[in-house]
Design a protein around this motif. Structure first.
Motif, mmCIF file in Angstrom:
data_model
loop_
_atom_site.group_PDB
_atom_site.id
_atom_site.type_symbol
_atom_site.label_atom_id
_atom_site.label_comp_id
_atom_site.label_asym_id
_atom_site.label_seq_id
_atom_site.Cartn_x
_atom_site.Cartn_y
_atom_site.Cartn_z
ATOM 1 N N SER A 10 -4.217 6.638 -0.527
ATOM 2 C CA SER A 10 -3.458 5.397 -0.676
ATOM 3 C C SER A 10 -3.831 4.655 -1.946
ATOM 4 C CB SER A 10 -3.708 4.468 0.514
ATOM 5 O OG SER A 10 -3.316 5.082 1.715
ATOM 6 N N GLY A 11 -2.836 3.994 -2.528
ATOM 7 C CA GLY A 11 -3.034 3.144 -3.694
ATOM 8 C C GLY A 11 -2.452 1.777 -3.401
ATOM 9 N N TYR A 12 -3.107 0.739 -3.862
ATOM 10 C CA TYR A 12 -2.702 -0.627 -3.527
ATOM 11 C C TYR A 12 -2.092 -1.338 -4.739
ATOM 12 C CZ TYR A 12 -7.032 -1.629 -5.952
ATOM 13 O OH TYR A 12 -8.005 -1.676 -6.894
ATOM 14 N N GLY A 13 -1.544 -2.519 -4.477
ATOM 15 C CA GLY A 13 -1.056 -3.387 -5.547
ATOM 16 C C GLY A 13 0.419 -3.257 -5.865
ATOM 17 N N TRP A 14 1.168 -2.512 -5.063
ATOM 18 C CA TRP A 14 2.587 -2.299 -5.345
ATOM 19 C C TRP A 14 3.425 -3.461 -4.827
ATOM 20 C CZ3 TRP A 14 3.981 1.454 -8.508
ATOM 21 C CH2 TRP A 14 3.097 2.529 -8.695
ATOM 22 N N THR A 29 -1.176 1.374 -8.971
ATOM 23 C CA THR A 29 -0.711 0.663 -10.159
ATOM 24 C C THR A 29 -1.635 0.935 -11.350
ATOM 25 O OG1 THR A 29 -1.890 -1.301 -9.380
ATOM 26 C CG2 THR A 29 0.455 -1.149 -8.858
ATOM 27 N N ARG A 30 -2.799 1.551 -11.127
ATOM 28 C CA ARG A 30 -3.727 1.912 -12.196
ATOM 29 C C ARG A 30 -3.461 3.325 -12.733
ATOM 30 N NH1 ARG A 30 -6.316 0.966 -7.848
ATOM 31 N NH2 ARG A 30 -7.368 2.957 -7.855
ATOM 32 N N THR A 31 -2.586 4.074 -12.079
ATOM 33 C CA THR A 31 -2.280 5.441 -12.483
ATOM 34 C C THR A 31 -1.525 5.430 -13.811
ATOM 35 O OG1 THR A 31 -2.084 6.064 -10.151
ATOM 36 C CG2 THR A 31 -1.115 7.566 -11.750
ATOM 37 N N PRO A 32 -1.868 6.311 -14.761
ATOM 38 C CA PRO A 32 -1.137 6.367 -16.030
ATOM 39 C C PRO A 32 0.351 6.639 -15.801
ATOM 40 C CG PRO A 32 -3.106 7.739 -16.125
ATOM 41 C CD PRO A 32 -2.956 7.292 -14.704
ATOM 42 N N TYR A 33 1.196 5.983 -16.592
ATOM 43 C CA TYR A 33 2.641 6.163 -16.440
ATOM 44 C C TYR A 33 3.331 6.089 -17.794
ATOM 45 C CZ TYR A 33 3.229 1.111 -17.081
ATOM 46 O OH TYR A 33 3.220 -0.157 -17.586
ATOM 47 N N ASP A 85 4.240 14.740 -10.073
ATOM 48 C CA ASP A 85 4.323 13.371 -10.563
ATOM 49 C C ASP A 85 5.191 12.538 -9.627
ATOM 50 O OD1 ASP A 85 2.835 14.126 -12.890
ATOM 51 O OD2 ASP A 85 4.652 15.019 -13.699
ATOM 52 N N GLY A 86 5.254 11.244 -9.881
ATOM 53 C CA GLY A 86 6.067 10.359 -9.064
ATOM 54 C C GLY A 86 6.929 9.467 -9.933
ATOM 55 N N LEU A 87 8.149 9.209 -9.485
ATOM 56 C CA LEU A 87 9.043 8.258 -10.157
ATOM 57 C C LEU A 87 9.051 6.983 -9.331
ATOM 58 C CD1 LEU A 87 12.088 10.569 -10.985
ATOM 59 C CD2 LEU A 87 10.220 9.901 -12.492
ATOM 60 N N VAL A 88 8.906 5.833 -9.990
ATOM 61 C CA VAL A 88 8.900 4.555 -9.283
ATOM 62 C C VAL A 88 9.829 3.589 -10.000
ATOM 63 C CG1 VAL A 88 7.508 2.615 -8.462
ATOM 64 C CG2 VAL A 88 6.513 4.910 -8.522
ATOM 65 N N ARG A 89 10.795 3.045 -9.241
ATOM 66 C CA ARG A 89 11.627 1.961 -9.757
ATOM 67 C C ARG A 89 10.895 0.667 -9.403
ATOM 68 N NH1 ARG A 89 16.988 0.563 -6.835
ATOM 69 N NH2 ARG A 89 15.471 -0.474 -5.512
ATOM 70 N N MET A 90 10.553 -0.085 -10.427
ATOM 71 C CA MET A 90 9.819 -1.328 -10.233
ATOM 72 C C MET A 90 10.792 -2.453 -9.839
ATOM 73 S SD MET A 90 6.926 -0.027 -10.826
ATOM 74 C CE MET A 90 5.826 -1.422 -10.837
ATOM 75 N N ALA A 91 10.254 -3.563 -9.361
ATOM 76 C CA ALA A 91 11.072 -4.701 -8.924
ATOM 77 C C ALA A 91 11.956 -5.230 -10.050
ATOM 78 C CB ALA A 91 10.180 -5.809 -8.373
ATOM 79 N N LEU A 108 0.851 -1.185 0.000
ATOM 80 C CA LEU A 108 0.000 0.000 0.000
ATOM 81 C C LEU A 108 0.891 1.240 0.000
ATOM 82 C CD1 LEU A 108 -3.061 0.797 0.219
ATOM 83 C CD2 LEU A 108 -2.629 1.102 2.661
ATOM 84 N N MET A 109 0.815 2.040 -1.077
ATOM 85 C CA MET A 109 1.605 3.264 -1.173
ATOM 86 C C MET A 109 0.715 4.434 -0.774
ATOM 87 S SD MET A 109 4.026 4.590 -4.291
ATOM 88 C CE MET A 109 4.871 3.030 -4.397
#
Length: 168
Positions: free
Chosen positions: A84-88, A130-134, A107-113, A67-68
């Motif tokens: 909060s957004g789930y699924g991370w 995880t549903r947010t446009p990127y 905006d946000g930067l995310v390094r994925m697994a 949960l982010m």
């Protein structure tokens, strides 16, 4: 403000206090003083203010359940709300960032697994899910253990994001 006029720059979101004091030109009577405040919510986002459009930075956390959460800062060292957004993946690394696309939302930067880097364009006040446009910005980012958002220097806008390798 007329955004078509060169040099016009929107004010950062937040609350502004104002005061007007007028002394009578003929010197007769007391000066007139009027004050108040005005709140801007749809202008330039303040860096790291992702929810509330209040001009205060917010904290971004990721818990062990994926949960982010953006915690809304008050400017007084406390928090007043959250989104909060789930699924991370718990291996994701997120950096709240400024307005990368001039959409008037941070905006946000995310390094994925898997090591890919994504730029997320969350609408102002919304969660980062995880549903947010990127936009996928690249791969191979697992070589870095720290993603850095540069701070503004002496009133100038901050530079590009940087990264620090595993060995510093």
């Amino acid at each position: 403000m007329n955004r078509a006029v060169p040099g016009d720059v929107p004010l950062p979101n937040g609350t502004y206090e104002w005061m007007l004091s007028v002394t009578p030109a003929d010197g007769v009577g007391a000066p007139l003083q009027v004050s108040g405040s005005v709140r801007f919510e749809a202008d330039t986002p303040v860096r790291h203010d992702h929810i509330g459009a209040d001009g205060f930075g917010d904290l971004l956390t990721l818990n062990s359940s994926g949960l982010m959460t953006f915690h809304q800062g008050t400017g007084k060292g406390t928090f007043s709300g959250k989104a909060s957004g789930y699924g991370w993946s718990t291996k994701a690394v997120a950096v709240p960032f400024g307005d990368l696309d001039k959409g008037r939302c941070n905006d946000g930067l995310v390094r994925m697994a898997d090591g890919s880097l994504r730029g997320y364009k969350a609408p102002s006040g919304n969660d980062l899910s995880t549903r947010t446009p990127y936009t996928k910005l690249g791969t191979g980012w697992n070589a870095y253990d720290a993603h850095l958002a540069r701070r503004p220097d002496r009133g100038r806008p901050g530079g590009p994001a940087g990264a620090q390798g595993v060995h510093g």
